[in-house]
Design an enzyme around this catalytic site. Structure first.
Site, PDB file in Angstrom:
ATOM      1  N   ASN A   7       0.634  -1.113  -0.120  1.00  0.00           N
ATOM      2  CA  ASN A   7      -0.122  -0.039   0.104  1.00  0.00           C
ATOM      3  C   ASN A   7       0.863   1.262   0.070  1.00  0.00           C
ATOM      4  OD1 ASN A   7      -1.464   2.357   0.905  1.00  0.00           O
ATOM      5  ND2 ASN A   7      -3.171   0.916   1.789  1.00  0.00           N
ATOM      6  N   GLU A  35      -4.084   1.766  -2.970  1.00  0.00           N
ATOM      7  CA  GLU A  35      -4.118   2.973  -2.623  1.00  0.00           C
ATOM      8  C   GLU A  35      -3.104   3.739  -3.704  1.00  0.00           C
ATOM      9  OE1 GLU A  35      -5.337   5.887   1.215  1.00  0.00           O
ATOM     10  OE2 GLU A  35      -3.989   4.030   1.618  1.00  0.00           O
ATOM     11  N   TYR A 107      -7.469  -3.649  -2.420  1.00  0.00           N
ATOM     12  CA  TYR A 107      -7.596  -2.867  -1.049  1.00  0.00           C
ATOM     13  C   TYR A 107      -8.976  -2.743  -0.564  1.00  0.00           C
ATOM     14  CZ  TYR A 107      -7.223   1.933   0.659  1.00  0.00           C
ATOM     15  OH  TYR A 107      -7.277   2.992   1.785  1.00  0.00           O
ATOM     16  N   ASP A 147      -3.874  -4.673   1.147  1.00  0.00           N
ATOM     17  CA  ASP A 147      -3.968  -4.257   2.378  1.00  0.00           C
ATOM     18  C   ASP A 147      -5.564  -4.546   2.798  1.00  0.00           C
ATOM     19  OD1 ASP A 147      -4.983  -2.535   4.564  1.00  0.00           O
ATOM     20  OD2 ASP A 147      -4.392  -0.655   3.726  1.00  0.00           O
ATOM     21  N   ASN A 149      -6.958  -4.684   5.717  1.00  0.00           N
ATOM     22  CA  ASN A 149      -7.421  -3.576   6.582  1.00  0.00           C
ATOM     23  C   ASN A 149      -8.027  -4.471   7.866  1.00  0.00           C
ATOM     24  OD1 ASN A 149      -7.508  -0.760   6.819  1.00  0.00           O
ATOM     25  ND2 ASN A 149      -8.490  -0.577   4.477  1.00  0.00           N
ATOM     26  N   ASP A 244       3.178   4.895   4.753  1.00  0.00           N
ATOM     27  CA  ASP A 244       2.547   4.270   6.103  1.00  0.00           C
ATOM     28  C   ASP A 244       2.475   2.905   6.321  1.00  0.00           C
ATOM     29  OD1 ASP A 244       0.467   4.702   4.626  1.00  0.00           O
ATOM     30  OD2 ASP A 244      -0.891   5.562   6.159  1.00  0.00           O
ATOM     31  N   HIS A 245       2.592   2.267   5.175  1.00  0.00           N
ATOM     32  CA  HIS A 245       2.605   0.819   5.223  1.00  0.00           C
ATOM     33  C   HIS A 245       4.021   0.467   4.688  1.00  0.00           C
ATOM     34  CE1 HIS A 245      -1.782  -0.082   5.265  1.00  0.00           C
ATOM     35  NE2 HIS A 245      -1.877   1.211   5.147  1.00  0.00           N
TER      36      HIS A 245
END
EC number: 3.1.11.2
Length: 254
Positions: A7, A35, A107, A147, A149, A244-245
């Protein structure tokens, strides 16, 4: 054959933070991105000419969501959004067929603040995902990555008690992962590293979370159990920055 998932939280932004060099340092055969945030714009030059086959699937809303697959080998076929018009518009799923397997890059929708999207996630998205993966697996093994989530178990999140009812760590989302794994699939990282602690793939940008390793494992390679003899290794590249991933990988016998 090495498969990589990342991601990038905005591909153009990640390109300015060493994206191409990071990918080349790992040298995967196929790269799955989430993303990408491409919107209606054409894809940028990734600097990865060796990946001759680049498939971008963007959301209708500019700068939102989006997925991509970059591959050194041309897929036999490609399908978007489960082949289901109900799930179109957000650019969340690409399925690529290769000679010996299907690779599904997703995603998964975040359940959002106040869990506004939790009913959609658990009542619609997750059942459709299971149905789709099980359908594909009748003809070839499936590798489902991205991702997703959700931090599946308490071992997958730095502060489980503090996050119990937060998006990504609700009982409902974790139960949906239980159902997927119970349908003939395996979390490959946990297959190879059943007891590994403090191995995360996402950290908040706030309060120096990454430096302190206050993270969540949200990124996965889920694989058909029938292909277990083909799995070689699974890893998390938590030393790679730019988003951030961080990237995660699965290496399989070609």
């Amino acid at each position: 054959m090495k498969l990589l998932s990342w991601n990038v939280n905005g591909l153009r932004a990640c390109l300015k933070k060493g994206f191409s060099e990071s990918i080349q340092s790992v040298d995967p055969d196929v790269v799955c991105l989430q993303e990408t945030k491409m919107g209606r714009d054409g894809p940028p030059d990734t600097g990865l000419g060796e990946y001759a086959h680049q498939i971008f699937h963007s959301a209708e809303k500019p700068g939102y969501s989006g997925t991509a697959i970059l591959s050194k080998t041309e897929p036999i076929s490609v399908e978007f959004d489960f082949g289901d018009s109900e799930f179109q518009g957000e650019g969340r799923v690409i399925a690529a067929e290769f000679a010996n397997f299907y690779l599904v890059n997703a995603y998964v929708p975040n359940s959002q603040n106040e869990l506004r999207r939790l009913p959609y996630r658990c009542d619609s998205w997750e059942p459709r995902t299971r149905k789709y993966l099980k359908s594909l697996s009748t003809s070839k093994p499936v590798y489902y990555c991205g991702d997703l989530n959700v931090a599946h178990k308490e071992i997958d999140i730095a502060r489980p008690k503090a996050n119990r009812r937060n998006a990504g760590f609700t009982d409902e989302e974790r139960h949906e992962m239980d159902l997927l794994l119970g349908a003939g699939f395996t979390d490959t990282f946990r297959h190879f590293h059943p007891d590994a602690t403090e191995r995360y793939s996402w950290w908040s940008y706030r309060a120096g979370a990454r430096k302190r390793n206050i993270g969540w494992r949200l990124d996965y390679f889920i694989a058909s159990e029938s292909a277990s003899d083909s799995w070689i290794s699974a890893d998390i590249f938590d030393q790679i920055e730019g988003s951030d991933h961080c990237p995660v990988s699965l290496e399989v016998k070609d």
